[in-house]
Design an enzyme around this catalytic site. Structure first.
Site, mmCIF file in Angstrom:
data_model
loop_
_atom_site.group_PDB
_atom_site.id
_atom_site.type_symbol
_atom_site.label_atom_id
_atom_site.label_comp_id
_atom_site.label_asym_id
_atom_site.label_seq_id
_atom_site.Cartn_x
_atom_site.Cartn_y
_atom_site.Cartn_z
ATOM 1 N N LEU A 156 27.372 80.239 94.156
ATOM 2 C CA LEU A 156 27.669 80.269 95.691
ATOM 3 C C LEU A 156 29.105 80.557 95.842
ATOM 4 C CD1 LEU A 156 26.748 79.002 98.988
ATOM 5 C CD2 LEU A 156 29.049 78.463 98.356
ATOM 6 N N HIS A 192 38.176 66.293 112.486
ATOM 7 C CA HIS A 192 38.523 67.334 111.453
ATOM 8 C C HIS A 192 38.147 66.851 110.004
ATOM 9 C CE1 HIS A 192 39.838 70.184 114.241
ATOM 10 N NE2 HIS A 192 41.056 69.521 114.702
ATOM 11 N N ASP A 201 32.650 74.523 114.818
ATOM 12 C CA ASP A 201 33.283 74.226 116.119
ATOM 13 C C ASP A 201 32.795 72.911 116.401
ATOM 14 O OD1 ASP A 201 34.746 74.556 118.298
ATOM 15 O OD2 ASP A 201 33.548 75.661 119.718
HETATM 16 C C1 FPP Z 1 37.060 73.844 115.502
HETATM 17 O O1 FPP Z 1 36.956 72.576 116.234
HETATM 18 C C2 FPP Z 1 37.609 73.293 113.938
HETATM 19 C C3 FPP Z 1 38.691 73.721 113.394
HETATM 20 C C4 FPP Z 1 39.881 74.442 114.255
HETATM 21 C C5 FPP Z 1 39.014 73.313 112.066
HETATM 22 C C6 FPP Z 1 37.738 73.370 111.272
HETATM 23 C C7 FPP Z 1 38.302 72.710 109.900
HETATM 24 C C8 FPP Z 1 37.199 72.056 109.266
HETATM 25 C C9 FPP Z 1 35.811 71.843 109.557
HETATM 26 C C10 FPP Z 1 37.804 71.593 107.782
HETATM 27 C C11 FPP Z 1 37.961 72.478 106.974
HETATM 28 C C12 FPP Z 1 38.421 72.317 105.546
HETATM 29 C C13 FPP Z 1 39.318 72.580 104.760
HETATM 30 C C14 FPP Z 1 39.341 72.262 103.447
HETATM 31 C C15 FPP Z 1 40.190 73.502 105.243
HETATM 32 P P1 FPP Z 1 37.611 72.244 117.657
HETATM 33 O O2 FPP Z 1 38.878 71.331 117.048
HETATM 34 O O3 FPP Z 1 38.091 73.318 118.101
HETATM 35 O O4 FPP Z 1 36.678 71.223 118.376
HETATM 36 P P2 FPP Z 1 36.630 71.270 119.834
HETATM 37 O O5 FPP Z 1 36.111 72.387 120.236
HETATM 38 O O6 FPP Z 1 35.343 70.130 120.186
HETATM 39 O O7 FPP Z 1 37.977 70.703 120.397
#
Ligand code: FPP
Length: 251
Positions: free
Chosen positions: A138, A44, A27
């Site tokens: 892993l 992201h 998050d």
């Molecule tokens: C939450 O942060 C994050 C997500 C919904 C996306 C997470 C995805 C990745 C870290 C990349 C994964 C990689 C692959 C290859 C699929 P948020 O957007 O809710 O952050 P905020 O709470 O600050 O708005």
């Protein structure tokens, strides 16, 4: 010397009990980007880089399964542009990171409802699964279009259907059977439930992530935003895990 109750291997060297299965709610990508006056999608992108580094660190430490919450069944309500960007990350991930993970013996798997995912996303993930299927290190387990209640609902449907088809009797339904019908049934038997759940960026809830599997997991919350989460942060979380006393209902 105060050793937090860890076992001591040699003088001053602490032997950590490494959780076999770690699950992470990644998050804070959006807030991380906003702080840097960048669009959310850059968060992201940085989050994907963090994932690569943390996967390698977890693999080096001897973690067996790393389940990461990449997209929830609720995330479709985000702006279309952001959803599109996240859906394309596995394509980029395949080209940029999978070769290195493959060389490190990492196996890639995924859980979730994949019917609704774009074809290019699925192709990249299937290719990653296929390329790494014989690896013995892993397991990097992507939860993509995953929702815990959705997982349980689908499992109940399948169990009822198989009961009607006389594959077993209602009396045969026990916790082990239910676990087999969940998405995590694809993981090795003793590694389905996370020992440790980490959530970054300050919120303290599970947000529909692995509700069945986390019944006895240790929960660890940190204010660090996911893109800044690194090997040191992972080690700190594991050290905290080592301070906990897991009793599984016993004394
Ligand atoms: C939450 O942060 C994050 C997500 C919904 C996306 C997470 C995805 C990745 C870290 C990349 C994964 C990689 C692959 C290859 C699929 P948020 O957007 O809710 O952050 P905020 O709470 O600050 O708005």
């Amino acid at each position: 010397m105060f050793t937090f109750g860890f076992r001591k291997k040699e003088k001053d060297e602490l032997v950590l009990d490494i959780p076999k299965h770690i699950a992470i709610i990644m998050d804070g990508n959006g807030r991380w980007a906003k702080k840097r006056m960048q669009p959310r999608i850059m968060g992201h992108k940085a989050g994907m880089d963090a994932l690569q580094k943390v996967t390698k660190a977890a693999s080096d430490m001897g973690v067996k399964v790393l389940t990461v919450y990449a997209f929830s069944t609720e995330n479709w309500s985000r702006p279309e542009k952001e959803v599109k960007f996240i859906m394309n990350l596995p394509v980029e991930f395949y080209d940029k990171y999978v070769p290195d993970l493959h060389a490190n013996n990492v196996r890639i798997q995924m859980i979730g409802d994949h019917d609704r995912l774009p074809e290019a996303t699925m192709t990249a993930l299937y290719r990653a699964e296929n390329k790494t299927k014989n690896n013995t290190g892993l397991i990097l387990n992507f939860a993509l279009n995953y929702g815990g209640r959705d997982e349980i609902t689908k499992a109940v449907r399948s169990i009822v259907q198989d009961t009607l088809d006389a594959k077993f009797n209602p009396g045969d339904i026990d916790e082990e059977l239910i676990a087999d019908y969940l998405y995590t049934g694809c993981l090795p038997d003793k590694l389905r439930d996370p020992d440790l759940v980490i959530r970054t960026s300050g919120e303290q809830r599970l947000s529909n992530f692995l509700p069945w599997q986390t019944a006895y997991s240790e929960l660890y919350f940190t204010d660090i935003a996911w893109p800044d989460f690194d090997e040191i942060a992972l080690r700190t979380a594991i050290e905290e895990y080592n301070r906990r006393h897991r009793r599984f209902g016993g004394i």
